[in-house]
Design a protein around this motif. Structure first.
Motif, mmCIF file in Angstrom:
data_model
loop_
_atom_site.group_PDB
_atom_site.id
_atom_site.type_symbol
_atom_site.label_atom_id
_atom_site.label_comp_id
_atom_site.label_asym_id
_atom_site.label_seq_id
_atom_site.Cartn_x
_atom_site.Cartn_y
_atom_site.Cartn_z
ATOM 1 N N ALA A 173 0.843 -1.197 0.000
ATOM 2 C CA ALA A 173 0.000 0.000 0.000
ATOM 3 C C ALA A 173 0.875 1.242 0.000
ATOM 4 O O ALA A 173 2.096 1.172 0.085
ATOM 5 N N GLY A 174 0.224 2.395 -0.103
ATOM 6 C CA GLY A 174 0.944 3.658 -0.082
ATOM 7 C C GLY A 174 1.446 4.061 -1.453
ATOM 8 O O GLY A 174 1.131 3.442 -2.471
ATOM 9 N N ALA A 175 2.223 5.128 -1.489
ATOM 10 C CA ALA A 175 2.739 5.678 -2.745
ATOM 11 C C ALA A 175 4.098 6.313 -2.500
ATOM 12 O O ALA A 175 4.489 6.575 -1.349
ATOM 13 N N VAL A 263 -8.062 -0.339 9.597
ATOM 14 C CA VAL A 263 -7.520 0.432 8.470
ATOM 15 C C VAL A 263 -8.479 1.551 8.084
ATOM 16 O O VAL A 263 -8.062 2.694 7.852
ATOM 17 N N LEU A 264 -9.764 1.248 8.024
ATOM 18 C CA LEU A 264 -10.742 2.281 7.657
ATOM 19 C C LEU A 264 -10.757 3.403 8.685
ATOM 20 O O LEU A 264 -10.857 4.590 8.320
ATOM 21 N N ASP A 265 -10.644 3.064 9.950
ATOM 22 C CA ASP A 265 -10.575 4.098 10.990
ATOM 23 C C ASP A 265 -9.339 4.981 10.791
ATOM 24 O O ASP A 265 -9.405 6.207 10.971
ATOM 25 N N GLN A 266 -8.235 4.372 10.389
ATOM 26 C CA GLN A 266 -7.007 5.140 10.163
ATOM 27 C C GLN A 266 -7.159 6.073 8.973
ATOM 28 O O GLN A 266 -6.718 7.231 9.012
ATOM 29 N N VAL A 267 -7.785 5.586 7.901
ATOM 30 C CA VAL A 267 -7.998 6.439 6.723
ATOM 31 C C VAL A 267 -8.895 7.620 7.086
ATOM 32 O O VAL A 267 -8.636 8.762 6.680
ATOM 33 N N LYS A 268 -9.934 7.374 7.855
ATOM 34 C CA LYS A 268 -10.815 8.465 8.268
ATOM 35 C C LYS A 268 -10.078 9.467 9.154
ATOM 36 O O LYS A 268 -10.256 10.681 9.014
ATOM 37 N N ALA A 269 -9.223 8.957 10.050
ATOM 38 C CA ALA A 269 -8.496 9.846 10.955
ATOM 39 C C ALA A 269 -7.476 10.699 10.199
ATOM 40 O O ALA A 269 -7.371 11.912 10.423
ATOM 41 N N VAL A 270 -6.715 10.084 9.301
ATOM 42 C CA VAL A 270 -5.668 10.820 8.584
ATOM 43 C C VAL A 270 -6.274 11.818 7.604
ATOM 44 O O VAL A 270 -5.797 12.942 7.461
ATOM 45 N N PHE A 312 1.489 6.769 8.056
ATOM 46 C CA PHE A 312 2.313 7.264 6.952
ATOM 47 C C PHE A 312 1.904 6.608 5.635
ATOM 48 O O PHE A 312 1.814 7.274 4.592
ATOM 49 N N ILE A 313 1.667 5.304 5.677
ATOM 50 C CA ILE A 313 1.223 4.595 4.474
ATOM 51 C C ILE A 313 -0.057 5.233 3.943
ATOM 52 O O ILE A 313 -0.183 5.525 2.750
ATOM 53 N N LEU A 318 -3.285 8.790 0.286
ATOM 54 C CA LEU A 318 -4.219 9.908 0.130
ATOM 55 C C LEU A 318 -3.609 11.025 -0.714
ATOM 56 O O LEU A 318 -4.285 11.605 -1.580
ATOM 57 N N ASP A 319 -2.349 11.326 -0.477
ATOM 58 C CA ASP A 319 -1.684 12.378 -1.253
ATOM 59 C C ASP A 319 -1.662 12.014 -2.736
ATOM 60 O O ASP A 319 -1.895 12.862 -3.604
ATOM 61 N N TRP A 320 -1.366 10.751 -3.039
ATOM 62 C CA TRP A 320 -1.335 10.329 -4.442
ATOM 63 C C TRP A 320 -2.732 10.373 -5.045
ATOM 64 O O TRP A 320 -2.907 10.799 -6.193
ATOM 65 N N GLU A 321 -3.728 9.962 -4.281
ATOM 66 C CA GLU A 321 -5.098 9.974 -4.789
ATOM 67 C C GLU A 321 -5.543 11.402 -5.093
ATOM 68 O O GLU A 321 -6.218 11.666 -6.102
ATOM 69 N N ASP A 322 -5.141 12.327 -4.232
ATOM 70 C CA ASP A 322 -5.443 13.737 -4.471
ATOM 71 C C ASP A 322 -4.725 14.231 -5.730
ATOM 72 O O ASP A 322 -5.300 14.957 -6.550
ATOM 73 N N HIS A 323 -3.477 13.812 -5.901
ATOM 74 C CA HIS A 323 -2.712 14.178 -7.099
ATOM 75 C C HIS A 323 -3.385 13.645 -8.355
ATOM 76 O O HIS A 323 -3.473 14.352 -9.370
ATOM 77 N N LEU A 324 -3.881 12.407 -8.293
ATOM 78 C CA LEU A 324 -4.557 11.828 -9.458
ATOM 79 C C LEU A 324 -5.794 12.638 -9.840
ATOM 80 O O LEU A 324 -6.070 12.853 -11.003
ATOM 81 N N GLY A 325 -6.516 13.081 -8.815
ATOM 82 C CA GLY A 325 -7.715 13.872 -9.089
ATOM 83 C C GLY A 325 -7.377 15.164 -9.821
ATOM 84 O O GLY A 325 -8.065 15.565 -10.770
ATOM 85 N N LYS A 326 -6.305 15.812 -9.400
ATOM 86 C CA LYS A 326 -5.875 17.059 -10.058
ATOM 87 C C LYS A 326 -5.322 16.774 -11.444
ATOM 88 O O LYS A 326 -5.543 17.547 -12.380
#
Length: 330
Positions: A173-175, A263-270, A312-313, A318-326
């Motif tokens: 996982a991660g980018a 994992v889902l809780d971590q994604v929501k928190a981050v 961190f993962i 999330l940062d990469w997913e945001d980059h893909l959207g842009k």
């Protein structure tokens, strides 16, 4: 000498190409761009579009480049898909790998790193971290297709001048922390990728498959490893073989697991965002819980992870997913 990376335009493969370039290696990539992207390949790498089973294309690559090593990522990876269409997985993951190994032997290429999977173990007998000597009982055609390739490498190395490193991935996982590449495939099924899409509003929520497993919260438990740490393990494996060490099988994970709900809780928190989570029945082929014992990778490969942190993962995903959207908006 150059390294041939198969599937080098894909998720893990593109990270590997960048890691090799960063290490000063000469890199050649072959990818048929079924799920990969030409733009994801580092511009310093030489790129050939095509299939790893195309002997004529492989002959051209070997003739035009001085290859001493192959790192093999090309393959299909979706467990439920493999259950629904097993022959496609045996064709893509096993038959095509056989063709690639045969071409390597014919060309006299001495080093081969294979992208395998923890799915070769199935569900372990205990909750203890899994060692490489554990029983191999894949529960899906995906896992079986990878195990068959491991066996082919073992037997081929016994008969020919070939040294191999089999790396059994746990959940990648991660980018890339530098934002150069990431998981970009539309419709990807990786949990953190899907949850990141849901957090950023690219999906109207997500589905958890099974909450009745014998785990602490009823959902499957997995060992999540950052893709850049995984690429580093491959680089160490390559350097080990070039130094004259023998073949090896090594788990790539961190040695601790997280449940789907954790994992889902971590994604929501981050991300700081909530999203809908729907519950569905179990998917075929999913193991209950599997966590790596990475002792062999740490000792024999000299592998020291740098990103053993779920937050961190998730942040890099999330940062990469945001980059893909842009990127898609331009």
């Amino acid at each position: 000498m150059a390294v041939l990376v198969t599937g080098g335009a894909g998720y893990i493969g593109s990270h590997m190409v960048w890691a090799l370039i960063d290490a000063g290696e000469d890199v050649v990539v072959i990818d048929r761009l079924t799920t990969g992207f030409r733009w994801a390949v580092a511009p310093e790498a030489r790129f050939y579009e095509g299939d790893i089973a195309d002997r004529e294309l492989l002959s051209t690559i070997f003739r035009e480049n001085t290859i001493d090593s192959i790192i093999h990522f090309a393959g299909s990876i979706v467990v439920p898909e493999s259950v629904a269409d097993p022959l496609a997985y045996y064709e893509n993951n096993t038959v095509r790998s056989r063709a690639l190994i045969a071409a390597a032997v014919e060309a006299g290429i001495p080093h081969f790193v294979f992208s395998s999977t923890a799915a070769v173990y199935g569900t372990p007998d205990s909750a203890d971290p899994v060692r490489e000597g554990a029983a191999l009982r894949p529960e899906s055609p995906y896992g079986s297709s990878k195990l068959m390739t491991e066996i082919m490498l073992r037997d081929t190395a016994a008969a020919h001048d070939l040294t191999y490193s089999v790396l059994r991935y746990f959940n990648v996982a991660g980018a890339d922390p530098r934002g150069r590449t990431g998981q970009s495939t539309a419709g990807a099924t990786h949990l953190i990728k899907v949850a990141s899409e849901a957090a950023l509003g690219k999906r109207d929520g997500m589905v958890v498959f099974g909450t009745d497993y014998d785990t602490r919260d009823g959902t499957c438990i997995r060992d999540y490893i950052h893709v850049s740490d995984l690429a580093a393990a491959h680089l160490n494996a390559l350097q080990r073989m070039r130094a004259g060490e023998g073949s090896i099988v090594a788990n790539c994970g961190y040695g601790r697991g997280f449940s789907v709900l954790e994992v889902l809780d971590q994604v929501k928190a981050v991300s700081g965002r909530d999203f809908a989570v729907r519950i569905a029945g179990r998917r075929p082929g999913d193991a209950v819980s599997i966590v790596a014992d990475p002792s062999v990778a740490r000792s024999a490969l000299g592998w020291t992870p740098k990103h053993d942190d779920l937050a961190f993962i998730v942040r890099t995903a999330l940062d990469w997913e945001d980059h893909l959207g842009k990127r898609n908006m331009r």
